[in-house]
Design a protein around this motif. Sequence first.
Motif, PDB file in Angstrom:
ATOM      1  N   LEU A  29      29.253  54.630  53.084  1.00 54.12           N
ATOM      2  CA  LEU A  29      29.050  54.128  51.726  1.00 54.12           C
ATOM      3  C   LEU A  29      29.909  52.893  51.465  1.00 54.12           C
ATOM      4  CD1 LEU A  29      28.954  57.458  49.668  1.00 54.12           C
ATOM      5  CD2 LEU A  29      27.064  55.866  50.016  1.00 54.12           C
ATOM      6  N   ALA A  30      31.151  52.912  51.940  1.00 53.41           N
ATOM      7  CA  ALA A  30      32.053  51.772  51.746  1.00 53.41           C
ATOM      8  C   ALA A  30      31.537  50.539  52.474  1.00 53.41           C
ATOM      9  CB  ALA A  30      33.457  52.128  52.228  1.00 53.41           C
ATOM     10  N   MET A  31      31.079  50.713  53.707  1.00 48.43           N
ATOM     11  CA  MET A  31      30.576  49.571  54.474  1.00 48.43           C
ATOM     12  C   MET A  31      29.334  48.974  53.804  1.00 48.43           C
ATOM     13  SD  MET A  31      32.702  48.991  56.830  1.00 48.43           S
ATOM     14  CE  MET A  31      34.032  49.664  55.864  1.00 48.43           C
ATOM     15  N   ASN A  32      28.460  49.840  53.288  1.00 51.13           N
ATOM     16  CA  ASN A  32      27.286  49.345  52.563  1.00 51.13           C
ATOM     17  C   ASN A  32      27.700  48.570  51.316  1.00 51.13           C
ATOM     18  OD1 ASN A  32      25.595  50.499  54.433  1.00 51.13           O
ATOM     19  ND2 ASN A  32      25.185  52.321  53.211  1.00 51.13           N
ATOM     20  N   GLN A  33      28.677  49.088  50.595  1.00 51.58           N
ATOM     21  CA  GLN A  33      29.141  48.421  49.392  1.00 51.58           C
ATOM     22  C   GLN A  33      29.814  47.089  49.725  1.00 51.58           C
ATOM     23  OE1 GLN A  33      31.343  50.918  46.733  1.00 51.58           O
ATOM     24  NE2 GLN A  33      32.198  49.201  45.605  1.00 51.58           N
ATOM     25  N   LEU A  34      30.625  47.052  50.774  1.00 49.63           N
ATOM     26  CA  LEU A  34      31.286  45.807  51.171  1.00 49.63           C
ATOM     27  C   LEU A  34      30.265  44.754  51.598  1.00 49.63           C
ATOM     28  CD1 LEU A  34      34.387  47.180  53.096  1.00 49.63           C
ATOM     29  CD2 LEU A  34      34.392  45.954  50.909  1.00 49.63           C
ATOM     30  N   LYS A  35      29.222  45.183  52.284  1.00 50.06           N
ATOM     31  CA  LYS A  35      28.171  44.239  52.687  1.00 50.06           C
ATOM     32  C   LYS A  35      27.454  43.680  51.462  1.00 50.06           C
ATOM     33  CE  LYS A  35      27.322  46.307  57.176  1.00 50.06           C
ATOM     34  NZ  LYS A  35      26.430  47.156  57.952  1.00 50.06           N
ATOM     35  N   ARG A  36      27.138  44.552  50.494  1.00 47.22           N
ATOM     36  CA  ARG A  36      26.495  44.100  49.267  1.00 47.22           C
ATOM     37  C   ARG A  36      27.385  43.116  48.509  1.00 47.22           C
ATOM     38  NH1 ARG A  36      24.967  49.400  48.479  1.00 47.22           N
ATOM     39  NH2 ARG A  36      26.709  49.701  47.074  1.00 47.22           N
ATOM     40  N   THR A  37      28.665  43.438  48.411  1.00 47.51           N
ATOM     41  CA  THR A  37      29.600  42.587  47.680  1.00 47.51           C
ATOM     42  C   THR A  37      29.760  41.234  48.363  1.00 47.51           C
ATOM     43  OG1 THR A  37      30.803  44.528  46.913  1.00 47.51           O
ATOM     44  CG2 THR A  37      31.946  42.429  46.779  1.00 47.51           C
ATOM     45  N   SER A  38      29.813  41.228  49.681  1.00 44.37           N
ATOM     46  CA  SER A  38      29.988  39.954  50.387  1.00 44.37           C
ATOM     47  C   SER A  38      28.756  39.066  50.232  1.00 44.37           C
ATOM     48  CB  SER A  38      30.292  40.187  51.866  1.00 44.37           C
ATOM     49  OG  SER A  38      29.180  40.728  52.529  1.00 44.37           O
ATOM     50  N   ARG A  39      27.595  39.670  50.121  1.00 45.17           N
ATOM     51  CA  ARG A  39      26.377  38.882  49.914  1.00 45.17           C
ATOM     52  C   ARG A  39      26.312  38.315  48.503  1.00 45.17           C
ATOM     53  NH1 ARG A  39      23.602  43.082  52.979  1.00 45.17           N
ATOM     54  NH2 ARG A  39      23.090  44.062  51.010  1.00 45.17           N
ATOM     55  N   ARG A  40      26.700  39.121  47.531  1.00 45.91           N
ATOM     56  CA  ARG A  40      26.613  38.706  46.136  1.00 45.91           C
ATOM     57  C   ARG A  40      27.840  37.962  45.656  1.00 45.91           C
ATOM     58  NH1 ARG A  40      25.381  43.745  42.656  1.00 45.91           N
ATOM     59  NH2 ARG A  40      25.547  44.870  44.574  1.00 45.91           N
ATOM     60  N   GLY A  41      28.993  38.308  46.160  1.00 46.13           N
ATOM     61  CA  GLY A  41      30.235  37.740  45.646  1.00 46.13           C
ATOM     62  C   GLY A  41      30.677  38.504  44.409  1.00 46.13           C
ATOM     63  N   ILE A  42      31.897  38.277  44.022  1.00 43.29           N
ATOM     64  CA  ILE A  42      32.447  38.978  42.867  1.00 43.29           C
ATOM     65  C   ILE A  42      32.303  38.089  41.645  1.00 43.29           C
ATOM     66  CG2 ILE A  42      34.523  39.960  41.853  1.00 43.29           C
ATOM     67  CD1 ILE A  42      35.475  40.510  44.729  1.00 43.29           C
ATOM     68  N   HIS A  43      31.725  38.646  40.600  1.00 44.40           N
ATOM     69  CA  HIS A  43      31.533  37.903  39.362  1.00 44.40           C
ATOM     70  C   HIS A  43      32.087  38.724  38.207  1.00 44.40           C
ATOM     71  CE1 HIS A  43      29.767  35.291  36.391  1.00 44.40           C
ATOM     72  NE2 HIS A  43      29.275  36.360  35.784  1.00 44.40           N
ATOM     73  N   VAL A  44      33.013  38.128  37.491  1.00 45.32           N
ATOM     74  CA  VAL A  44      33.581  38.788  36.330  1.00 45.32           C
ATOM     75  C   VAL A  44      33.563  37.804  35.173  1.00 45.32           C
ATOM     76  CG1 VAL A  44      35.648  39.845  35.351  1.00 45.32           C
ATOM     77  CG2 VAL A  44      35.104  40.191  37.761  1.00 45.32           C
ATOM     78  N   GLU A  45      32.930  38.211  34.084  1.00 46.17           N
ATOM     79  CA  GLU A  45      32.933  37.383  32.880  1.00 46.17           C
ATOM     80  C   GLU A  45      34.348  37.363  32.325  1.00 46.17           C
ATOM     81  OE1 GLU A  45      30.450  35.768  31.260  1.00 46.17           O
ATOM     82  OE2 GLU A  45      28.900  36.314  32.710  1.00 46.17           O
ATOM     83  N   ILE A  46      34.834  36.204  31.973  1.00 52.75           N
ATOM     84  CA  ILE A  46      36.201  36.096  31.477  1.00 52.75           C
ATOM     85  C   ILE A  46      36.384  36.847  30.168  1.00 52.75           C
ATOM     86  CG2 ILE A  46      35.990  33.945  30.169  1.00 52.75           C
ATOM     87  CD1 ILE A  46      38.746  33.262  31.659  1.00 52.75           C
ATOM     88  N   ASP A  47      35.332  36.900  29.358  1.00 53.04           N
ATOM     89  CA  ASP A  47      35.417  37.627  28.100  1.00 53.04           C
ATOM     90  C   ASP A  47      35.461  39.135  28.311  1.00 53.04           C
ATOM     91  OD1 ASP A  47      35.317  35.217  26.784  1.00 53.04           O
ATOM     92  OD2 ASP A  47      33.142  35.279  26.486  1.00 53.04           O
ATOM     93  N   GLU A  48      34.912  39.591  29.416  1.00 51.45           N
ATOM     94  CA  GLU A  48      34.865  41.027  29.694  1.00 51.45           C
ATOM     95  C   GLU A  48      36.083  41.515  30.454  1.00 51.45           C
ATOM     96  OE1 GLU A  48      31.231  41.938  31.680  1.00 51.45           O
ATOM     97  OE2 GLU A  48      29.990  41.075  30.102  1.00 51.45           O
ATOM     98  N   ALA A  49      36.852  40.594  31.038  1.00 53.72           N
ATOM     99  CA  ALA A  49      38.028  40.985  31.817  1.00 53.72           C
ATOM    100  C   ALA A  49      39.142  41.412  30.869  1.00 53.72           C
ATOM    101  CB  ALA A  49      38.491  39.824  32.684  1.00 53.72           C
ATOM    102  N   GLY A  50      39.722  42.555  31.145  1.00 49.56           N
ATOM    103  CA  GLY A  50      40.829  43.044  30.329  1.00 49.56           C
ATOM    104  C   GLY A  50      42.123  42.337  30.696  1.00 49.56           C
TER     105      GLY A  50
END
Length: 176
Positions: free
Chosen positions: A64-85
């Motif tokens: 599950l972790a390897m699948n998630q890491l592959k998905r994340t590497s393809r998409r990249g990490i995106h965080v809206e600045i307004d949503e970040a705590g």
Amino acid sequence: MHDMMTLVEPLIPSLRRYARSLLRDPAAADDLVQDCLERVISRWHQRREGGDARTWVFTILHNLAMNQLKRTSRRGIHVEIDEAGESAFATPAPQEDHMQLHHVLKILTALPEEQRTVLLLVSVEDLSYSETAEVLGVPLGTVMSRLSRGRHRLATLIENSGAGPTRQLASLRSIK
């Protein structure tokens, strides 16, 4: 059901530790463990009778972790600045132990994924070489080779970083 609870419940702290070391994000790691436990419960009947439940559960978490890491590497990490705590912008605590831990974790992330994964499973999660080979789906010799190269590379990186001698790695040298 009771059999499943007695076998799986003691593994949860180890699963969380391994998930956090793979994902480096406590919230994502907790979600991963949750997904893993849901999969374990829903597929408990598919487990081999007499098989090692610990290895089976760690295999599910790893996949599950390897699948998630592959998905994340393809998409990249995106965080809206307004949503970040505020915690997303916080600085690490200045205590010496925290700084040393951060330094070692940073060096650990410099290792190739294959070596880091084997090091974590064998040294931190205390899986045997054969259990690690089963979790990763690789031959036993590959586990031993990756572990040896990973330990050597980690020792070299720590020495080159000025963190001092490799006495911290004494616990990593156990043979299973």
